[in-house]
Design an enzyme around this catalytic site. Structure first.
Site, short mmCIF file in Angstrom:
data_model
loop_
_atom_site.label_atom_id
_atom_site.label_comp_id
_atom_site.label_asym_id
_atom_site.label_seq_id
_atom_site.Cartn_x
_atom_site.Cartn_y
_atom_site.Cartn_z
N TYR A 57 0.88 -1.21 -0.12
CA TYR A 57 0.01 -0.06 -0.03
C TYR A 57 1.01 1.36 -0.23
CZ TYR A 57 -3.60 -3.46 1.72
OH TYR A 57 -4.37 -4.28 1.78
N SER A 203 -12.75 -5.26 2.64
CA SER A 203 -14.03 -4.67 1.76
C SER A 203 -15.31 -5.35 2.13
CB SER A 203 -13.70 -4.97 0.32
OG SER A 203 -12.51 -4.21 -0.11
N PRO A 204 -15.68 -5.21 3.34
CA PRO A 204 -17.00 -5.79 3.93
C PRO A 204 -18.22 -4.87 3.44
CG PRO A 204 -15.74 -4.73 5.83
CD PRO A 204 -14.82 -4.74 4.66
N LEU A 205 -17.71 -3.54 3.13
CA LEU A 205 -18.80 -2.64 2.61
C LEU A 205 -18.80 -2.41 0.87
CD1 LEU A 205 -18.53 0.09 5.31
CD2 LEU A 205 -20.33 -1.27 4.89
N GLY A 206 -18.12 -3.41 0.42
CA GLY A 206 -18.13 -3.61 -1.04
C GLY A 206 -17.32 -2.40 -1.82
N ARG A 207 -16.16 -1.89 -1.03
CA ARG A 207 -15.42 -0.89 -1.29
C ARG A 207 -16.28 0.53 -1.36
NH1 ARG A 207 -11.21 -3.54 -2.99
NH2 ARG A 207 -11.40 -5.74 -3.75
N PHE A 209 -19.44 0.73 -1.81
CA PHE A 209 -20.51 0.79 -2.77
C PHE A 209 -21.74 0.34 -1.99
CE2 PHE A 209 -23.73 -1.49 -5.66
CZ PHE A 209 -23.80 -0.41 -6.54
#
Length: 328
Positions: A57, A203-207, A209
């Site tokens: 990163y 990404s539990p929030l779908g990046r 989205f």
């Protein structure tokens, strides 16, 4: 948040929700180090112990940033970082898992982080050219040397996990898991649970989205990785917005945000699940932690499942080249 609940990743105890730090250096456009460090400090103040980074990163910047943020507070932190991606100028990132590189990468991460040990050291992606036994064998040597406390894998398949665990106990598998990414549920999660390996959804929030904040990529920075991901492409994005609309409706009925409902759904996958939603803003950090207070009945869980049925998400989560590094 007082009385932050904890969960276990193998033998490692961590806060029930961690903080993904990637976006503070990588993937989502320019970031402000001062703001990011303040968010990390706020997370620690609220009882978040698990901080997640990688040497990839920001080409090492993220580890240096976290090193500055945790200076003087090391005993409050379960520090997780990853190795495996190699930046080659002008070429796509390569993956290395040979023993010599494992040792080299760990020493470099320790220097950037400014610490004498890493609590949880992950292989970021499995090197298809190197037997997992060699990679994990080298990682195990780091444990024996006191430079690493626990081992993890990221986006590894069920058979790879089993082979790795036979060499040295694996504490955690980090993989994408959310309402719109459920690839690991059929084969991988059951193997992890058989072996006592914790699950760390990124990404539990779908990046972002699934929070409902994004209805197009037009407002995103040109360098934002979502501009290259198939699920955000024209046609797919419009179809996937139907999921967000249903989720938002369910959340409104419960008096929470769509993001909190989506994150609570992930947390309800099991007591061995520790999601690491990423943010660089304190406001979103506190909203995410609020998901820990959301209680869901069986009926509510079923309604959330119905809003995002597996197999009906449009588009793969990465481009074709990146998908080759994800084991099913």
């Amino acid at each position: 948040m007082t009385g932050m609940p904890t969960r276990r990743l193998g033998e490692l105890e961590v806060s029930a929700q961690g903080l993904g730090c990637m976006g503070m250096s990588h993937g989502y456009g320019a970031a402000d180090d001062t703001q990011s460090i303040a968010t990390i400090h706020r997370a620690l103040d609220l009882g978040v112990s698990l901080l997640d980074t990688s040497d990839f990163y920001g080409a090492g910047h993220n580890e240096e940033l976290i090193g500055r943020a945790v200076a003087g507070r090391r005993d409050e932190v379960v520090l997780a970082t990853k190795f495996g991606f190699v930046n080659r100028l002008g070429e796509p990132a390569a993956v290395r898992g040979d023993a010599a590189y494992v040792r080299q990468a760990c020493e470099a991460s320790l220097r950037r982080l400014g610490v004498d040990h890493i609590d949880l050291y992950y292989q970021h992606r499995v090197d298809p050219e190197v037997p997992i036994e060699e990679t994990v064998g080298a990682m195990a040597e780091l444990v024996a040397a006191g430079k690493v406390r626990h081992l993890g894998l990221s986006e590894a398949g069920a058979e790879t996990v089993r082979r790795a665990h036979a060499v040295h106990p694996i504490a955690a598998l980090q993989s994408e898991w959310s309402l719109w990414t459920r690839d690991l549920e059929e084969r991988i999660a059951p193997v992890c649970r058989e072996l006592g390996i914790g699950l760390v959804p990124f990404s539990p929030l779908g990046r972002g989205f699934l929070t409902g904040r994004y209805t197009s990529v037009d407002g995103l920075p040109e360098s934002d990785l979502r501009r290259t991901q198939p699920r955000f492409a024209d046609g797919n994005l419009e179809q996937n917005l139907a999921i967000v609309r249903k989720l938002t409706e369910l959340a409104a009925g419960k008096g929470v945000s769509a993001g909190q409902l989506a994150l609570a759904w992930v947390q309800y996958r099991g007591d061995d699940v520790v999601p690491i939603p990423g943010t660089r803003r304190q406001t979103y950090l506190e909203e995410n932690l609020g998901a820990l207070r959301v209680e869901l009945s069986d009926g509510e869980l079923a309604a959330i499942d119905a809003a995002a049925p597996a197999g009906q998400v449009a588009g793969t989560r990465y481009d074709a080249g990146s998908m080759t590094l994800v084991e099913g």
